[in-house]
Design a protein around this motif. Structure first.
Motif, short mmCIF file in Angstrom:
data_model
loop_
_atom_site.label_atom_id
_atom_site.label_comp_id
_atom_site.label_asym_id
_atom_site.label_seq_id
_atom_site.Cartn_x
_atom_site.Cartn_y
_atom_site.Cartn_z
N THR A 167 -3.05 1.61 -1.18
CA THR A 167 -2.79 0.18 -1.10
C THR A 167 -1.76 -0.14 -2.16
O THR A 167 -1.94 0.23 -3.33
CB THR A 167 -4.08 -0.63 -1.34
OG1 THR A 167 -5.04 -0.26 -0.35
CG2 THR A 167 -3.81 -2.12 -1.25
N ALA A 168 -0.68 -0.81 -1.75
CA ALA A 168 0.38 -1.19 -2.69
C ALA A 168 0.64 -2.69 -2.56
O ALA A 168 0.87 -3.18 -1.46
CB ALA A 168 1.65 -0.39 -2.43
N ARG A 169 0.59 -3.38 -3.69
CA ARG A 169 0.80 -4.83 -3.70
C ARG A 169 1.80 -5.20 -4.78
O ARG A 169 1.88 -4.54 -5.81
CB ARG A 169 -0.51 -5.56 -3.98
CG ARG A 169 -1.56 -5.38 -2.92
CD ARG A 169 -2.80 -6.25 -3.19
NE ARG A 169 -3.76 -6.14 -2.13
CZ ARG A 169 -3.69 -6.80 -0.97
NH1 ARG A 169 -2.70 -7.62 -0.75
NH2 ARG A 169 -4.61 -6.63 -0.04
N SER A 170 2.51 -6.28 -4.51
CA SER A 170 3.39 -6.87 -5.51
C SER A 170 3.34 -8.38 -5.35
O SER A 170 3.46 -8.88 -4.23
CB SER A 170 4.83 -6.37 -5.34
OG SER A 170 5.66 -6.90 -6.36
N ALA A 171 3.12 -9.08 -6.44
CA ALA A 171 3.01 -10.55 -6.43
C ALA A 171 2.00 -11.02 -5.39
O ALA A 171 2.21 -12.00 -4.69
CB ALA A 171 4.39 -11.19 -6.20
N GLY A 172 0.92 -10.28 -5.25
CA GLY A 172 -0.16 -10.65 -4.34
C GLY A 172 0.05 -10.26 -2.90
O GLY A 172 -0.85 -10.39 -2.08
N ALA A 173 1.23 -9.75 -2.55
CA ALA A 173 1.52 -9.36 -1.16
C ALA A 173 1.37 -7.86 -0.99
O ALA A 173 1.75 -7.08 -1.87
CB ALA A 173 2.94 -9.78 -0.78
N LYS A 174 0.82 -7.47 0.15
CA LYS A 174 0.73 -6.04 0.49
C LYS A 174 2.13 -5.59 0.90
O LYS A 174 2.69 -6.11 1.86
CB LYS A 174 -0.28 -5.85 1.62
CG LYS A 174 -0.72 -4.43 1.80
CD LYS A 174 -1.90 -4.38 2.76
CE LYS A 174 -2.47 -2.98 2.80
NZ LYS A 174 -3.56 -2.86 3.75
N VAL A 175 2.71 -4.64 0.17
CA VAL A 175 4.10 -4.24 0.41
C VAL A 175 4.22 -2.95 1.21
O VAL A 175 5.29 -2.66 1.74
CB VAL A 175 4.91 -4.15 -0.90
CG1 VAL A 175 5.02 -5.54 -1.55
CG2 VAL A 175 4.32 -3.16 -1.89
N LEU A 176 3.15 -2.18 1.30
CA LEU A 176 3.11 -0.98 2.14
C LEU A 176 1.85 -1.03 2.98
O LEU A 176 0.78 -1.38 2.48
CB LEU A 176 3.09 0.30 1.30
CG LEU A 176 4.26 0.57 0.36
CD1 LEU A 176 4.00 1.83 -0.46
CD2 LEU A 176 5.57 0.69 1.13
N THR A 177 1.97 -0.67 4.27
CA THR A 177 0.80 -0.54 5.13
C THR A 177 0.80 0.86 5.72
O THR A 177 1.82 1.55 5.70
CB THR A 177 0.78 -1.59 6.26
OG1 THR A 177 1.96 -1.44 7.04
CG2 THR A 177 0.69 -2.99 5.72
N ARG A 178 -0.36 1.24 6.23
CA ARG A 178 -0.52 2.59 6.79
C ARG A 178 0.02 3.66 5.84
O ARG A 178 0.59 4.66 6.27
CB ARG A 178 0.15 2.70 8.15
CG ARG A 178 -0.46 1.78 9.18
CD ARG A 178 0.13 2.03 10.53
NE ARG A 178 -0.36 1.02 11.47
CZ ARG A 178 0.03 0.95 12.71
NH1 ARG A 178 0.86 1.83 13.20
NH2 ARG A 178 -0.44 0.02 13.50
N ALA A 179 -0.17 3.43 4.56
CA ALA A 179 0.31 4.37 3.54
C ALA A 179 -0.74 5.47 3.36
O ALA A 179 -1.85 5.19 2.92
CB ALA A 179 0.58 3.65 2.22
N LYS A 180 -0.35 6.67 3.73
CA LYS A 180 -1.29 7.80 3.64
C LYS A 180 -0.57 9.05 3.17
O LYS A 180 0.56 9.31 3.57
CB LYS A 180 -1.92 8.10 4.99
CG LYS A 180 -2.83 6.97 5.45
CD LYS A 180 -3.58 7.34 6.69
CE LYS A 180 -4.26 6.08 7.18
NZ LYS A 180 -5.62 6.25 7.48
N ALA A 181 -1.28 9.79 2.33
CA ALA A 181 -0.76 11.08 1.87
C ALA A 181 -1.81 12.15 2.17
O ALA A 181 -3.01 11.93 1.97
CB ALA A 181 -0.48 11.03 0.37
N VAL A 182 -1.34 13.27 2.66
CA VAL A 182 -2.20 14.45 2.81
C VAL A 182 -1.86 15.35 1.63
O VAL A 182 -0.70 15.69 1.41
CB VAL A 182 -1.96 15.17 4.15
CG1 VAL A 182 -2.82 16.43 4.24
CG2 VAL A 182 -2.25 14.24 5.32
#
Length: 141
Positions: free
Chosen positions: A122-137
């Motif tokens: 989950t990545a947020r900046s200034a309260g907004a989600k800036v990345l979605t479906r962010a996944k790392a294997v």
């Protein structure tokens, strides 16, 4: 480098410690030089505002890179990342004064064979989600 995270030490639901990455205009100019992306929306306020943005915005790939950095910092081995992908959901607005913060957290979503785990970010900046479906294997020790 941090000690390597071991496969047997994590379970589905394990939460990674949240981290905050600060970004300012100097970071964006350096990234532009490294990436070759000199689009002025990433460094020139008048151009960013002329195209309807609230201010200068970080490069999407810069934002994505901070997520990659987060994962490699956690695992302790940059070579452990098997795959990584995101969708961009909102820009990181970088005001001239004070810059911006990108807050990233993660959770182990799945354990696979061959010591691999799927980490959802989950990545947020200034309260907004800036990345979605962010996944790392990641392949753990």
């Amino acid at each position: 480098m941090a000690a390597q995270v071991k496969y047997d030490d994590v379970e589905v639901g394990t939460e990674l410690p949240a981290q905050t990455y600060h970004v300012d205009r100097a970071n964006l100019v350096m990234y532009a030089g490294a990436s070759g992306d000199f689009n002025p929306i990433h460094w020139r306020e008048s151009v960013a505002k002329a195209v309807g943005l609230p201010d200068v915005i970080a490069h999407g790939m810069y934002t994505m890179a901070q997520g990659g950095r987060y994962v490699t910092d956690w695992v302790g081995d940059p070579g452990a990342v098997v795959s990584y992908g995101v969708r961009f959901s909102a820009p990181v607005v970088v005001p001239d004064e004070g810059g911006a913060d990108i807050e990233i957290s993660g959770k182990v979503e799945e354990k696979r064979d061959d010591n691999q785990v799927v980490v959802a970010l989950t990545a947020r900046s200034a309260g907004a989600k800036v990345l979605t479906r962010a996944k790392a294997v990641v392949r753990l020790a």
